[in-house]
Write an enzyme that holds these catalytic residues in place. Structure first.
Site, PDB file in Angstrom:
ATOM      1  N   PRO A   2       1.011  -1.329   0.092  1.00 32.39           N
ATOM      2  CA  PRO A   2      -0.029   0.061  -0.109  1.00 32.39           C
ATOM      3  C   PRO A   2       0.811   1.286   0.028  1.00 32.39           C
ATOM      4  O   PRO A   2       1.817   1.277   0.734  1.00 32.39           O
ATOM      5  CB  PRO A   2      -0.760  -0.107   1.266  1.00 32.39           C
ATOM      6  CG  PRO A   2      -0.709  -1.551   1.724  1.00 32.39           C
ATOM      7  CD  PRO A   2       0.687  -1.821   1.160  1.00 32.39           C
ATOM      8  N   GLU A   3       0.577   2.236  -1.168  1.00 30.54           N
ATOM      9  CA  GLU A   3       1.299   3.376  -0.991  1.00 30.54           C
ATOM     10  C   GLU A   3       0.388   4.398  -0.478  1.00 30.54           C
ATOM     11  O   GLU A   3      -0.750   4.351  -0.387  1.00 30.54           O
ATOM     12  CB  GLU A   3       1.772   3.683  -2.433  1.00 30.54           C
ATOM     13  CG  GLU A   3       2.963   2.572  -3.025  1.00 30.54           C
ATOM     14  CD  GLU A   3       4.185   2.877  -2.439  1.00 30.54           C
ATOM     15  OE1 GLU A   3       4.360   3.975  -1.689  1.00 30.54           O
ATOM     16  OE2 GLU A   3       5.050   2.109  -2.525  1.00 30.54           O
TER      17      GLU A   3
END
Ligand code: ZN
Length: 270
Positions: A2-3
């Site tokens: 997850p960014e």
């Protein structure tokens, strides 16, 4: 992994279900995440009302009158809002049960995520030395240019440094440098003021676009078997080594920079 856009999408997805709710119970099934979940949270959280949910870098801060819970999704974590009574799976490490009859459930096969606590009026050490938000008012080309003077580090390493600006992950750094026409190996200190302006604009535009696209999957956050729809963007360079540049037709190349793979076009990026 997850960014920033996925974390922001998560925030927007869970916030309407959490804000204004009181926590009735915290259930911890696995306290050994990246850092141990503080044991006293089981007593601290119940009874507190969730006032707001903020994102700082890739942390979610759940604000209450007594302090804020810090959540990080790590490498493989996700948060979902489910009905109380939904049976937990093997990787469901904690639940926040809410007065609404729903719960916030954290799932993380690799256990690099975290749940920590920041008492009111203090700043957690993990947040203390972070640079500005890339989508905030304190980030622009002049800011980048000012900090880059005299720096011999590559411009890609520079924009991925969390003390310079937060949340510019490997994919977004490569794509922003392509959009700005800057070679990733160029020294940060040798990039002109005008080109830092193009770079800051590209970072902002690419992250905003990713968030906007992520927003189309918000319904997944309340689906019992829903998996958060992590954003997949139409990429120009990232992961495209050997393929043709979408802009000029040259072959996209891959190099290793700061132990990360990076991708660029020899013709479009100087
Ligand atoms: Zn090209």
């Amino acid at each position: 992994m997850p960014e920033l856009p996925e974390v922001e999408t998560t925030r927007r997805g869970i916030a309407p279900h959490l804000i204004g709710q009181r926590v009735s119970k915290l259930v911890i099934r696995q306290p050994r995440l990246r850092w141990p979940i503080p044991a006293n949270l089981i007593r601290t959280l119940p009874g507190l009302r969730i006032d707001a949910i903020e994102r700082r870098a890739k942390y979610l801060l759940v604000h209450t009158v007594s302090g804020s819970a810090l959540m990080h999704l790590g490498m493989s974590g996700s948060l979902r809002v489910l009905d109380t009574g939904t049976p937990p799976g093997k990787h469901d490490h904690y639940d926040w049960q809410l007065d609404s009859g729903r719960l916030l459930r954290f799932t993380d096969p690799r256990r690099f995520g975290s749940l920590l606590w920041q008492p009111l009026g203090s700043t957690h050490t993990l947040l203390a030395s972070l640079g500005p938000e890339p989508l905030g008012d304190n980030f622009d080309g002049d800011y980048l240019w000012g900090l880059s003077r005299g720096r011999s580090a590559s411009v890609k390493t520079f924009i991925m440094d969390q003390a310079i600006v937060v949340g510019v992950g490997n994919i977004y750094a490569a794509e922003a440098l392509f959009a700005a026409g800057i070679h990733p190996r160029r020294k940060a200190g040798s990039v002109s003021r005008a080109r830092h302006g193009l770079l800051a604009d590209a970072i902002r535009r690419i992250l905003e676009y990713a968030i906007q696209r992520g927003g189309t999957t918000l319904r997944d956050f309340i689906s019992p078997d829903g998996v958060p729809g992590y954003f997949e963007q139409e990429l120009y360079v990232y992961g495209r080594a050997g393929e043709a540049c979408r802009n000029c037709g040259s072959t996209i190349r891959s190099i290793t920079l700061g132990q990360r793979s990076t991708y660029y076009c020899v013709t479009c990026q100087r």
